[in-house]
Design a protein around this motif. Structure first.
Motif, PDB file in Angstrom:
ATOM      1  N   ILE A 277       0.806  -1.099   0.031  1.00 57.14           N
ATOM      2  CA  ILE A 277       0.042  -0.084  -0.003  1.00 57.14           C
ATOM      3  C   ILE A 277       0.917   1.242  -0.091  1.00 57.14           C
ATOM      4  N   GLY A 278       0.574   2.181  -1.040  1.00 57.25           N
ATOM      5  CA  GLY A 278       1.486   3.548  -1.079  1.00 57.25           C
ATOM      6  C   GLY A 278       0.706   4.582  -1.235  1.00 57.25           C
ATOM      7  N   PHE A 279       1.368   5.620  -1.088  1.00 57.11           N
ATOM      8  CA  PHE A 279       0.501   7.038  -1.218  1.00 57.11           C
ATOM      9  C   PHE A 279       1.168   7.991  -2.286  1.00 57.11           C
ATOM     10  N   ASP A 280       0.395   8.761  -3.009  1.00 58.34           N
ATOM     11  CA  ASP A 280       1.036   9.440  -3.789  1.00 58.34           C
ATOM     12  C   ASP A 280      -0.128  10.603  -4.030  1.00 58.34           C
ATOM     13  N   VAL A 281       0.781  11.727  -4.828  1.00 59.11           N
ATOM     14  CA  VAL A 281       0.236  12.969  -5.243  1.00 59.11           C
ATOM     15  C   VAL A 281       0.743  12.973  -6.642  1.00 59.11           C
ATOM     16  N   PRO A 282       0.132  12.535  -7.721  1.00 57.57           N
ATOM     17  CA  PRO A 282       0.725  12.273  -9.271  1.00 57.57           C
ATOM     18  C   PRO A 282       0.958  13.803  -9.626  1.00 57.57           C
ATOM     19  N   SER A 283       0.313  14.987  -9.451  1.00 55.61           N
ATOM     20  CA  SER A 283       0.670  16.032  -9.972  1.00 55.61           C
ATOM     21  C   SER A 283       1.704  16.949  -9.222  1.00 55.61           C
TER      22      SER A 283
ATOM     23  N   THR B 247      -3.032  12.351  -2.318  1.00 55.63           N
ATOM     24  CA  THR B 247      -4.520  12.296  -2.997  1.00 55.63           C
ATOM     25  C   THR B 247      -4.853  11.027  -3.519  1.00 55.63           C
ATOM     26  N   HIS B 248      -3.887  10.056  -3.662  1.00 57.45           N
ATOM     27  CA  HIS B 248      -4.044   8.720  -4.253  1.00 57.45           C
ATOM     28  C   HIS B 248      -3.663   7.626  -3.316  1.00 57.45           C
ATOM     29  N   VAL B 249      -4.351   6.572  -3.259  1.00 63.29           N
ATOM     30  CA  VAL B 249      -3.581   5.432  -2.690  1.00 63.29           C
ATOM     31  C   VAL B 249      -3.330   4.269  -3.656  1.00 63.29           C
ATOM     32  N   VAL B 250      -2.030   3.804  -3.831  1.00 69.99           N
ATOM     33  CA  VAL B 250      -1.857   2.768  -4.656  1.00 69.99           C
ATOM     34  C   VAL B 250      -1.920   1.326  -4.053  1.00 69.99           C
ATOM     35  N   ILE B 251      -2.566   0.736  -4.646  1.00 71.28           N
ATOM     36  CA  ILE B 251      -2.474  -0.796  -4.158  1.00 71.28           C
ATOM     37  C   ILE B 251      -1.701  -1.716  -5.204  1.00 71.28           C
ATOM     38  N   GLU B 252      -0.585  -2.223  -4.926  1.00 77.05           N
ATOM     39  CA  GLU B 252       0.257  -2.924  -5.816  1.00 77.05           C
ATOM     40  C   GLU B 252       0.153  -4.338  -5.149  1.00 77.05           C
ATOM     41  N   PHE B 253      -0.150  -5.271  -6.177  1.00 74.32           N
ATOM     42  CA  PHE B 253      -0.099  -6.942  -6.106  1.00 74.32           C
ATOM     43  C   PHE B 253       1.264  -7.369  -6.358  1.00 74.32           C
ATOM     44  N   VAL B 254       1.990  -7.864  -5.346  1.00 68.53           N
ATOM     45  CA  VAL B 254       3.352  -8.328  -5.487  1.00 68.53           C
ATOM     46  C   VAL B 254       3.466  -9.637  -5.513  1.00 68.53           C
ATOM     47  N   ARG B 255       4.194 -10.220  -6.540  1.00 75.94           N
ATOM     48  CA  ARG B 255       4.516 -11.655  -6.374  1.00 75.94           C
ATOM     49  C   ARG B 255       5.357 -11.990  -5.361  1.00 75.94           C
ATOM     50  N   THR B 256       5.057 -13.067  -4.662  1.00 77.40           N
ATOM     51  CA  THR B 256       5.775 -13.466  -3.345  1.00 77.40           C
ATOM     52  C   THR B 256       6.365 -14.690  -3.421  1.00 77.40           C
ATOM     53  N   GLY B 257       6.004 -15.766  -4.523  1.00 77.21           N
ATOM     54  CA  GLY B 257       6.589 -16.850  -4.520  1.00 77.21           C
ATOM     55  C   GLY B 257       6.439 -17.437  -5.940  1.00 77.21           C
ATOM     56  N   THR B 258       6.904 -18.815  -6.194  1.00 71.90           N
ATOM     57  CA  THR B 258       6.940 -19.230  -7.693  1.00 71.90           C
ATOM     58  C   THR B 258       5.407 -19.629  -7.976  1.00 71.90           C
ATOM     59  N   ALA B 259       4.799 -20.300  -7.079  1.00 75.08           N
ATOM     60  CA  ALA B 259       3.193 -20.574  -7.352  1.00 75.08           C
ATOM     61  C   ALA B 259       2.416 -19.398  -7.231  1.00 75.08           C
ATOM     62  N   VAL B 260       1.425 -19.180  -8.078  1.00 76.06           N
ATOM     63  CA  VAL B 260       0.672 -17.826  -7.774  1.00 76.06           C
ATOM     64  C   VAL B 260      -0.810 -18.590  -8.195  1.00 76.06           C
ATOM     65  N   GLY B 261      -1.730 -18.182  -7.180  1.00 78.80           N
ATOM     66  CA  GLY B 261      -2.946 -18.692  -7.328  1.00 78.80           C
ATOM     67  C   GLY B 261      -3.980 -17.580  -7.829  1.00 78.80           C
ATOM     68  N   LYS B 262      -5.237 -17.596  -7.372  1.00 73.46           N
ATOM     69  CA  LYS B 262      -6.182 -16.838  -7.836  1.00 73.46           C
ATOM     70  C   LYS B 262      -7.263 -16.832  -6.528  1.00 73.46           C
ATOM     71  N   GLY B 263      -8.348 -15.834  -6.501  1.00 64.17           N
ATOM     72  CA  GLY B 263      -9.110 -15.999  -5.365  1.00 64.17           C
ATOM     73  C   GLY B 263      -9.494 -14.389  -5.070  1.00 64.17           C
ATOM     74  N   PRO B 264     -10.441 -14.400  -3.997  1.00 64.16           N
ATOM     75  CA  PRO B 264     -10.658 -13.021  -3.178  1.00 64.16           C
ATOM     76  C   PRO B 264      -9.775 -12.683  -2.322  1.00 64.16           C
ATOM     77  N   ILE B 265      -9.454 -11.302  -2.131  1.00 58.80           N
ATOM     78  CA  ILE B 265      -8.479 -10.739  -1.334  1.00 58.80           C
ATOM     79  C   ILE B 265      -9.284  -9.669  -0.379  1.00 58.80           C
ATOM     80  N   SER B 266      -9.210  -9.627   0.701  1.00 63.97           N
ATOM     81  CA  SER B 266      -9.933  -8.714   1.628  1.00 63.97           C
ATOM     82  C   SER B 266      -9.006  -8.129   2.731  1.00 63.97           C
TER      83      SER B 266
END
Length: 334
Positions: A109-115, A141-160
């Motif tokens: 989770i990051g924060f930014d002011v692009p302008s 003014t903006h929050v940036v949610i980044e989805f980072v790869r943490t391992g070799t195997a990568v799955g799918k599904g809901p995140i909360s």
């Protein structure tokens, strides 16, 4: 006496410097944000992953929460910064990355002011930064949610998950940024969630071979096969899966005997490992071989490897004895 006067002067300077720092403060240039806090809007319902190495970003969402308003703060060489508490996720072992319920997917989770050049690039709490009286610092003014790869195997599904970040500056009431019930469904058409062999251990019977046949290179090759099942969402085209080997070798594909050098162990020979085309098997990741795709199952892609093992001379006098060896295989995918 001269020494005492110099000492008093130095003490006075040090006291003045400390007094200046203690009374420094920041102020709003125009007005503080309404209500003194910001609420983060919902995430996009789905997040599609793209290829990326481990530790890099596979997808991101940038969300504006300030409704176009700009809240700058002027400070006199003070430090300002942000803290953050993330709920529903545990640290993933990578900087600022939190583990999610989806295998191989972490959130940063990051924060930014692009302008604004005064803000710089995306910043990940906790952080602090210095200020200059001629360069007001804006609230993000903006929050940036980044989805980072943490391992070799990568799955799918809901995140909360949820979080509460706070912007702080001397002399100004802390400003909270709150995100609750943030949910997105991660879709994955790129990565496998896991690859594994159907049979964990393979025994290749080499039989008894005459020393004379090894000397002349007249030995029978023994075949062995390996089926690999890669599970997860089926790719549009079968993704490449590679294999290499680990063991006691003198060079690629030439395997030493167990307990080599002992009196009961054969010498002057080794086990040569090759693929179906006669190429010696690799023992380094950089030379890994592609597996052959076979067919699709409802929940997996099936790959195949065929190899051969035979006794060959390795240098020196060939002497009879026990001639067993062990080799491990490593699957490379995603």
């Amino acid at each position: 006496m001269l020494f005492k006067k110099m000492l008093s002067a130095l003490t006075l300077l040090a006291t003045l410097a400390g007094t200046h720092s203690a009374f420094a403060a920041c102020r709003w240039d125009y007005y503080p944000p309404p209500g003194g806090r910001f609420t983060i809007p919902p995430l996009a319902g789905t997040t599609s992953l793209s290829p990326a190495p481990i530790g890099q970003v596979m997808a991101s969402q940038t969300i504006s929460f300030s409704k176009g308003s700009y809240y700058p703060i002027s400070c006199n060489y003070d430090y300002v910064g942000m803290t953050m508490n993330v709920t529903g996720l545990e640290p993933a072992g990578l900087p600022n990355v939190h583990k999610t319920s989806v295998e191989g997917v972490g959130v940063r989770i990051g924060f930014d002011v692009p302008s604004s050049w005064n803000w710089g690039e995306i910043k990940y709490p906790p952080f602090q930064r210095g200020t200059h009286p001629l360069a007001p610092v804006p609230l993000p003014t903006h929050v940036v949610i980044e989805f980072v790869r943490t391992g070799t195997a990568v799955g799918k599904g809901p995140i909360s998950f949820g979080f509460k970040a706070e912007f702080w500056a001397p002399g100004i009431t802390t400003v909270p940024f709150v995100g609750t019930g943030l949910t997105t469904d991660v879709t994955n058409s790129i990565y496998f969630s896991a690859c594994e062999a159907q049979v964990k251990s393979i025994i290749v019977p080499m039989g008894k071979v005459a020393v004379a046949n090894i000397r002349t290179g007249n030995t029978q090759a023994q075949n062995f096969n390996l089926n690999v099942y890669c599970k997860g969402l089926r790719p549009t085209q079968p993704a490449p899966v590679k294999i290499y080997f680990e063991g006691a070798t003198t060079s690629d594909g030439l395997l030493k005997f167990n307990d080599a050098g002992q009196s009961h162990v054969a010498s002057g020979a080794a086990i040569e490992l090759t693929n179906g085309k006669g190429t010696r098997l690799p023992f380094t990741p950089g030379k890994a071989l592609n597996l052959d795709w076979q067919y699709s199952q409802p929940d997996a892609e099936v790959y195949h490897f065929a190899g051969q093992a035979r006794y060959v001379p390795s240098g020196g006098e060939v002497k009879a004895g026990k001639a067993d060896a062990v080799v491990s295989y490593v699957l490379v995918y995603n």
